[in-house]
Structure formats: C-alpha cells, structure tokens
Design a protein around this motif. Structure first.
Motif, short mmCIF file in Angstrom:
data_model
loop_
_atom_site.label_atom_id
_atom_site.label_comp_id
_atom_site.label_asym_id
_atom_site.label_seq_id
_atom_site.Cartn_x
_atom_site.Cartn_y
_atom_site.Cartn_z
N ILE A 127 0.84 -1.20 0.00
CA ILE A 127 0.00 0.00 0.00
C ILE A 127 0.88 1.26 0.00
O ILE A 127 0.60 2.22 -0.73
CB ILE A 127 -0.98 -0.01 1.19
N ALA A 128 1.94 1.25 0.78
CA ALA A 128 2.86 2.39 0.80
C ALA A 128 3.50 2.59 -0.57
O ALA A 128 3.62 3.73 -1.04
CB ALA A 128 3.92 2.19 1.87
N ARG A 129 3.89 1.51 -1.23
CA ARG A 129 4.49 1.60 -2.57
C ARG A 129 3.47 2.13 -3.58
O ARG A 129 3.79 2.95 -4.43
CB ARG A 129 5.02 0.23 -2.99
N GLU A 130 2.23 1.66 -3.49
CA GLU A 130 1.17 2.15 -4.38
C GLU A 130 1.01 3.66 -4.22
O GLU A 130 0.95 4.40 -5.22
CB GLU A 130 -0.16 1.46 -4.10
N LYS A 131 0.95 4.14 -2.98
CA LYS A 131 0.81 5.58 -2.74
C LYS A 131 1.98 6.35 -3.31
O LYS A 131 1.82 7.43 -3.88
CB LYS A 131 0.65 5.85 -1.24
N GLN A 132 3.19 5.78 -3.16
CA GLN A 132 4.38 6.42 -3.71
C GLN A 132 4.27 6.56 -5.23
O GLN A 132 4.48 7.64 -5.78
CB GLN A 132 5.62 5.59 -3.34
N LEU A 133 3.90 5.46 -5.90
CA LEU A 133 3.81 5.47 -7.36
C LEU A 133 2.70 6.40 -7.84
O LEU A 133 2.84 7.06 -8.87
CB LEU A 133 3.60 4.07 -7.91
N LYS A 134 1.59 6.45 -7.13
CA LYS A 134 0.49 7.33 -7.54
C LYS A 134 0.91 8.80 -7.48
O LYS A 134 0.35 9.63 -8.19
CB LYS A 134 -0.76 7.08 -6.69
N ASN A 135 1.89 9.12 -6.66
CA ASN A 135 2.38 10.49 -6.56
C ASN A 135 3.48 10.81 -7.57
O ASN A 135 3.89 11.97 -7.68
CB ASN A 135 2.89 10.79 -5.15
N TRP A 136 3.96 9.80 -8.29
CA TRP A 136 5.00 10.02 -9.29
C TRP A 136 4.43 10.73 -10.51
O TRP A 136 3.24 10.61 -10.83
CB TRP A 136 5.57 8.69 -9.76
N LEU A 137 5.31 11.43 -11.22
CA LEU A 137 4.96 12.00 -12.52
C LEU A 137 4.73 10.87 -13.52
O LEU A 137 5.31 9.79 -13.40
CB LEU A 137 6.09 12.90 -13.03
N ARG A 138 3.91 11.13 -14.51
CA ARG A 138 3.63 10.12 -15.55
C ARG A 138 4.92 9.62 -16.20
O ARG A 138 5.09 8.42 -16.41
CB ARG A 138 2.68 10.69 -16.60
N ASP A 139 5.84 10.52 -16.51
CA ASP A 139 7.10 10.11 -17.15
C ASP A 139 7.87 9.12 -16.30
O ASP A 139 8.51 8.21 -16.83
CB ASP A 139 7.98 11.33 -17.45
#
Length: 114
Positions: free
Chosen positions: A65-77
């Motif tokens: 869940i923590a990793r998912e939240k991290q990735l959702k905050n990443w830029l599309r690129d």
C-alpha cells in the motif's frame, strides 16, 4: 484449489503509452480478471485499462500500500520509465498467468508502432 495470495502493486494500461492505472491487491490474478471483465465501474473500466504492464510482488500488504501511494504520486514520465525498464514493448504480462491475449482494436498496431 485456492490460489496463493500475495501483496502486489501493479500497473494496468489501455495500450502502448496509453492511459495507466496504479493499483494494489493481495490477489493479482483475481484483480487482473476483474479489470479485464469490467467488474469495477470506474476509471479502469471507463478508460479500457485491461493490460497488465508492470507489477511488483512481495513483502506485506502495508508495504504494498505504501508503494502504491508512492507510485500514484510520481509524474507520468517516471511511471512510463518504470514500465519500460522491465517491459519496453508494454507486453500484456497477464498472458504469463494464463490469460488469453487481448483482442486488438482497429488501428491499434499503428498507434503502438508510432
């Protein structure tokens, strides 16, 4: 016989460089089936995100869940680079789990080639 469940973060896509969706689950195979069959009304159904293009398994659910939240905050690129580091052709990884290949839509090959 029950499938073994494991925490996983995953990215579904509508096609090559198409719309992407980041999710988390304890049953990746079951969740891919749900996305492919329109079991969820919402973003992935509306935008046709049915292709599993990246996943990361292991650890516990809290970590996933923590990793998912991290990735959702990443830029599309950054997400595109993550996908392409392991799956440069955006192949549907669900086929490795026994899913049938997705049917191509007219013009999809041209869109993916360009």
């Amino acid at each position: 016989m029950r499938r073994e469940k494991f925490p996983a973060v995953y990215i579904m896509a509508s096609g090559f460089h198409g719309t992407i969706y980041v999710g988390v689950t304890s049953d990746l195979i079951g969740r891919v089936w749900q996305h492919r069959n329109g079991a969820f009304r919402g973003f992935t159904d509306r935008y046709g995100c049915k292709r599993l293009v990246w996943f990361e398994a292991g650890g516990d659910m809290a970590g996933a869940i923590a990793r998912e939240k991290q990735l959702k905050n990443w830029l599309r690129d950054w997400k595109l680079a993550l996908i392409e580091a392991e799956n440069p052709t955006w192949r549907d990884l669900a086929e490795d789990f026994g899913f049938d290949p997705l049917l191509k839509t007219p013009g999809a090959d041209a869109a993916e080639a360009g």
